[in-house]
Write a protein that holds these residues in place. Structure first.
Motif, short mmCIF file in Angstrom:
data_model
loop_
_atom_site.label_atom_id
_atom_site.label_comp_id
_atom_site.label_asym_id
_atom_site.label_seq_id
_atom_site.Cartn_x
_atom_site.Cartn_y
_atom_site.Cartn_z
N GLY A 169 20.26 1.52 74.37
CA GLY A 169 19.44 0.98 75.45
C GLY A 169 17.97 1.30 75.27
O GLY A 169 17.48 1.50 74.15
N LEU A 170 17.23 1.32 76.40
CA LEU A 170 15.81 1.61 76.40
C LEU A 170 15.57 3.07 76.75
O LEU A 170 16.24 3.63 77.63
CB LEU A 170 15.07 0.73 77.41
N PHE A 171 14.54 3.67 76.10
CA PHE A 171 14.25 5.08 76.33
C PHE A 171 12.75 5.34 76.27
O PHE A 171 11.99 4.58 75.68
CB PHE A 171 14.99 5.96 75.29
N TYR A 172 12.38 6.44 76.91
CA TYR A 172 10.99 6.91 76.94
C TYR A 172 10.94 8.38 76.55
O TYR A 172 11.86 9.15 76.86
CB TYR A 172 10.39 6.74 78.35
N ALA A 173 9.86 8.78 75.88
CA ALA A 173 9.62 10.19 75.59
C ALA A 173 8.12 10.40 75.44
O ALA A 173 7.35 9.45 75.26
CB ALA A 173 10.35 10.62 74.32
N HIS A 174 7.68 11.65 75.52
CA HIS A 174 6.27 11.96 75.32
C HIS A 174 6.11 13.15 74.38
O HIS A 174 7.03 13.94 74.19
CB HIS A 174 5.56 12.24 76.66
N SER A 175 4.92 13.26 73.82
CA SER A 175 4.60 14.35 72.91
C SER A 175 3.24 14.93 73.28
O SER A 175 2.29 14.18 73.52
CB SER A 175 4.56 13.85 71.46
N ARG A 176 3.16 16.25 73.30
CA ARG A 176 1.90 16.92 73.62
C ARG A 176 1.33 17.65 72.41
O ARG A 176 0.40 18.45 72.54
CB ARG A 176 2.10 17.87 74.80
#
Length: 403
Positions: free
Chosen positions: A294-301
């Motif tokens: 499916g669709l996914f989101y993630a972030h990186s700092r």
């Protein structure tokens, strides 16, 4: 929540209806529509100029057209033809013309064409120096005669244009040497004269997935960052990011997520990337892997070295597709499409804490017929949804960011 401008009724079905699958078998050719008007558009790409004017680039009748709006998409200038003859424009689900407006109002344009029936492509570019009244002669972004597709443009603060694309020039040498060659190479070039000329093409990374759009932006002045579907060991086509040290120095490849999508085919469903003013990378993507679907989101700092745990987007029973994420002045917005069996809707969620939490998804637009991918665009003060639909024409909807 929204201010919406509707322009005409589209005269043809846009590529990829909402209920279609994501795989490579869903090719369709550009529908016949000879008029240059926006209602004939197959793909529509927005960009704001430094004066706040909205510019659109679109494909219609085998040519690429450009027009501008000074009233938030309610009316547009007479379209300017950026091409001089009908072309076999790349009509793949992830293909569209790319447009960037520099600080002096110069317009950079790039798009792909098919050169043969085997879907070998060529990336062409041009520029307007007179406010979109005329465009220079089309030129190939590289002299190489192998296939190039899925170009992306990003504009740096100093006006430098950075271009990246997928390129198959390394497959022939590999075959001649008796080596297996999967996918394509991620190539890049840059222009310091407003897209009049580009530097010689260089390889950033080889053996990437050959048929998905790229996400491209700047992490900092002089430092492009690109997200792409990579081919990892075992034929796994998961996403990766690369942050350049400068305009000519590619960085390391970092994996976004271990989805374990092992497939020897073309997903035709590329990722989205935005970098917030504080440097946080926000990414959204589609996968059909063994680990998640499916669709996914993630972030990186940490400049893409590591990412947060993937967050699922949308309702699985409504075929969520085509995510797009954009960081604005006071928040980060994310949109995607869903299909409930009768209509396609654009869902939106907002984060005001740099991706830590997100608002409940909300329907911000819908249509009963086929549509282009939902895109987000900002004028520096406001984020807008840009969406082309067959039934209702072009829509520009401002997403109010006040809490």
């Amino acid at each position: 929540m929204l201010r919406t401008g509707l322009l005409g009724i589209a005269a043809l079905a846009l590529l990829q209806g909402p209920a279609l699958g994501q795989m490579h078998g869903q090719h369709t050719s550009e529908a016949a529509c000879e008029e240059p008007t926006l209602r004939c558009a197959t793909k529509v790409t927005p960009a704001f100029g430094p004066d706040g004017r909205l510019w659109l680039a679109w494909m219609a009748g085998g040519q690429v057209w450009v027009a501008s709006s000074q009233d938030a998409g309610r009316s547009f200038s007479t379209p300017t033809q950026a091409t001089t003859k009908r072309l076999n424009l790349d009509w793949g689900p992830d293909a569209r013309p790319k447009i960037a407006i520099d600080r002096n109002g110069g317009i950079a344009l790039a798009f792909s064409i098919f050169r043969d029936e085997a879907f070998n492509g060529q990336v062409l570019y041009t520029r307007s120096s007179d406010g979109g009244k005329s465009f220079a002669e089309l030129k190939p972004i590289t002299a190489n005669n192998e296939s190039q597709r899925f170009e992306a443009l990003a504009l740096d603060q100093d006006g430098t244009i950075f271009a990246a694309w997928l390129d198959k020039r390394n497959r022939v040498p590999a075959k001649e040497a008796g080596r297996k060659y999967d996918g394509a190479g991620l190539f890049f070039a840059s222009s310091r004269d407003g897209s009049m000329t580009y530097t010689e093409a260089s390889l950033a990374h080889d053996n990437t997935c050959e048929c998905c759009r790229l996400g491209l932006t700047f992490a900092a002045p002089g430092r492009p960052v690109v997200i792409f579907r990579n081919i990892f060991e075992g034929g796994v086509r998961d996403h990766a990011v690369m942050t350049f040290a400068d305009l000519s120095t590619p960085g390391e490849v970092h994996r976004v997520s271990n989805d374990d999508w092992q497939i020897n085919a073309c997903p035709h469903h590329g990722p989205s990337l935005t970098v917030a003013p504080n440097g946080t990378y926000h990414v959204a993507w589609y996968t059909n892997g063994k680990v998640r679907k499916g669709l996914f989101y993630a972030h990186s700092r940490d400049e893409g070295r590591t990412f947060s745990a993937p967050m699922a987007l949308g309702r699985p029973d409504r075929n969520p597709t085509r995510p797009f994420v954009l960081a604005g002045p006071v928040g980060t917005a994310m949109v995607w499409k869903e299909f409930d069996g009768e209509k396609t809707s654009v869902q939106m969620t907002m984060s005001r804490d740099d991706g830590e939490t997100w608002s409940p998804p909300k329907t911000i637009s819908s249509t009963t017929d086929t549509s282009d991918h939902p895109l987000l665009v900002s004028n520096g003060r406001q984020i807008y949804l840009s969406w082309m639909t067959k039934a209702d024409g072009y829509r520009l909807a401002a997403i109010e960011e006040q809490p």
